[in-house]
Design an enzyme around this catalytic site. Structure first.
Site, PDB file in Angstrom:
ATOM      1  N   LYS A  81       0.669  -1.249   0.168  1.00 38.92           N
ATOM      2  CA  LYS A  81      -0.122  -0.201  -0.028  1.00 38.92           C
ATOM      3  C   LYS A  81       1.092   1.503   0.330  1.00 38.92           C
ATOM      4  O   LYS A  81       0.567   2.123  -0.735  1.00 38.92           O
ATOM      5  CB  LYS A  81      -1.258  -0.119   1.215  1.00 38.92           C
ATOM      6  CG  LYS A  81      -1.853  -0.797   0.987  1.00 38.92           C
ATOM      7  CD  LYS A  81      -2.960  -0.888   2.270  1.00 38.92           C
ATOM      8  CE  LYS A  81      -3.481  -2.244   2.223  1.00 38.92           C
ATOM      9  NZ  LYS A  81      -4.945  -3.140   3.673  1.00 38.92           N
ATOM     10  N   GLN A  83      -4.120  -1.147   9.312  1.00 42.21           N
ATOM     11  CA  GLN A  83      -4.076  -2.769   9.237  1.00 42.21           C
ATOM     12  C   GLN A  83      -4.776  -3.707   9.848  1.00 42.21           C
ATOM     13  O   GLN A  83      -4.697  -3.702  11.428  1.00 42.21           O
ATOM     14  CB  GLN A  83      -2.812  -3.117   8.371  1.00 42.21           C
ATOM     15  CG  GLN A  83      -2.369  -4.163   7.716  1.00 42.21           C
ATOM     16  CD  GLN A  83      -3.549  -4.092   6.666  1.00 42.21           C
ATOM     17  OE1 GLN A  83      -3.159  -3.532   5.710  1.00 42.21           O
ATOM     18  NE2 GLN A  83      -3.932  -5.334   6.127  1.00 42.21           N
ATOM     19  N   ASP A 122     -10.687   3.058   4.277  1.00 37.81           N
ATOM     20  CA  ASP A 122     -11.342   1.911   4.209  1.00 37.81           C
ATOM     21  C   ASP A 122     -12.678   1.964   4.026  1.00 37.81           C
ATOM     22  O   ASP A 122     -13.266   0.946   4.208  1.00 37.81           O
ATOM     23  CB  ASP A 122     -10.801   0.635   6.022  1.00 37.81           C
ATOM     24  CG  ASP A 122     -10.066   0.237   5.179  1.00 37.81           C
ATOM     25  OD1 ASP A 122      -9.548   0.051   4.214  1.00 37.81           O
ATOM     26  OD2 ASP A 122      -9.175   0.094   6.218  1.00 37.81           O
TER      27      ASP A 122
END
Ligand code: NAD
Length: 298
Positions: free
Chosen positions: A55, A99, A122
């Protein structure tokens, strides 16, 4: 014989990435604004380390300001929340991602809900989930995996799915539920299946669009599929295989690609399907967050 189109997520993701990179350069030139992505990782989970590294690399490749905060597995919840608060108030950061999975002593819900909804790239904040499920997506962040799946479905069937049956297998908050909301918004008739669904094969056989997000290798086989259906395989199942005396990690999807591609119109492979689109949609959401923060259209 395989007749189905192999949906090339890798190629589509590369095309989209180019567009995002070009728009990022334009945003910097015209408005002096550089999208900033902060990725927070807690602990040493090897798969998460790989995801986070990718990422960060991708964000830099798009021309973003990219920072990674790697916290010790034993970091207290208060310290994680303090860092998120700092990032929420940092003008250089437009997107924040923590994460998952988290170490057991941390409360996932408290942490994901502490991210400002305007930086929640997200799409896990209740505000963004509420906007998505109520159809108010103008400034909502849609979770990356279902957003990427939707673009691949649109390529095959167009943006209006009126009259089509869609079956989503899996009801997670990250994939299954937001996927169903997006399909509904595109006017599909949507069924969500899960571990307690009876006659799963029979339900799937009615579907023009099948999304498998379960985590069971090769579960969906050709005999389940209605001829001509579009099949999207979200599953990522890791196994160890011996290649020339070396142990290698192999990825398998939830869909038995060979048998399904004999019946379906189009299928995504694993790897090279949904995975590359997911990370690209994260970049898309971060660029969008930066634009929205400056009052520009998204
Ligand atoms: P999850 O474990 O949260 O949810 C799995 C779902 O599958 C549950 O709703 C469960 O009810 C359902 N299920 C379990 N067994 C079933 C059965 N026998 N029949 C029908 N339904 C069953 O998983 P998740 O986070 O939604 O992820 C699903 C899969 O997608 C995993 O393999 C994960 O690694 C993968 N994934 C991939 C990406 C990507 O970018 N490609 C992103 C997220 C998740």
């Amino acid at each position: 014989m395989s007749n189905a189109i192999r949906i090339d997520g890798k190629a589509k993701a590369a095309e989209l990435s180019e567009e995002i990179t070009a728009e990022t350069a334009e945003l910097l030139e015209q408005h002096g604004l550089q999208p900033g992505l902060a990725v927070v990782i807690i602990g040493e989970d090897p798969a998460s380390q790989v995801y986070v590294r990718n990422k960060g690399k991708r964000a830099e490749g798009c021309g973003f300001y990219s920072v990674q905060h790697s916290l010790d597995a034993g970091t207290s919840q208060d310290d994680v929340l303090k860092l998120i608060d700092e990032l929420n108030n940092d003008d250089k950061i437009h997107g924040i991602l923590v994460q998952l999975p988290l170490p057991d002593h941390l409360d996932e819900q408290t942490i994901t809900q502490s991210i400002s909804p305007a930086k929640d790239v997200d799409g896990f904040h209740f505000i963004n989930i509420g906007k998505l499920t109520s159809g108010n997506t103008a400034d909502a962040f849609v979770p990356c995996t279902p957003a990427g799946c939707m673009l691949m479905i649109e390529d095959q069937l167009g943006a209006d799915l009126s009259g089509l049956n869609a079956v989503v297998i899996g009801r997670s908050n990250i994939v299954g539920k937001p996927m169903a909301a997006l399909l509904l918004q595109a006017h599909a008739t949507v069924t969500i299946c899960h571990s307690r669904t009876r006659d799963l094969a029979g339900v799937v056989h009615e579907a023009d669009i099948v999304i498998a997000a379960v985590g069971r290798p090769n579960m969906v086989t050709g005999s389940w599929i209605k001829p001509g259906a579009v099949v999207i395989d979200v599953g990522i199942n890791r196994s160890e295989v011996e290649v020339d005396g070396e142990t290698k990690s192999k990825l398998t999807g939830d869909v038995d690609y060979d048998s399904v591609s004999e019946v379906a119109k189009a299928v995504t492979p694993v790897p090279g399907g949904v995975g590359p689109m997911t990370i690209t949609m994260l970049m898309f959401n971060t660029l969008r967050a930066a634009r929205l923060s400056a009052g520009l259209d998204s």
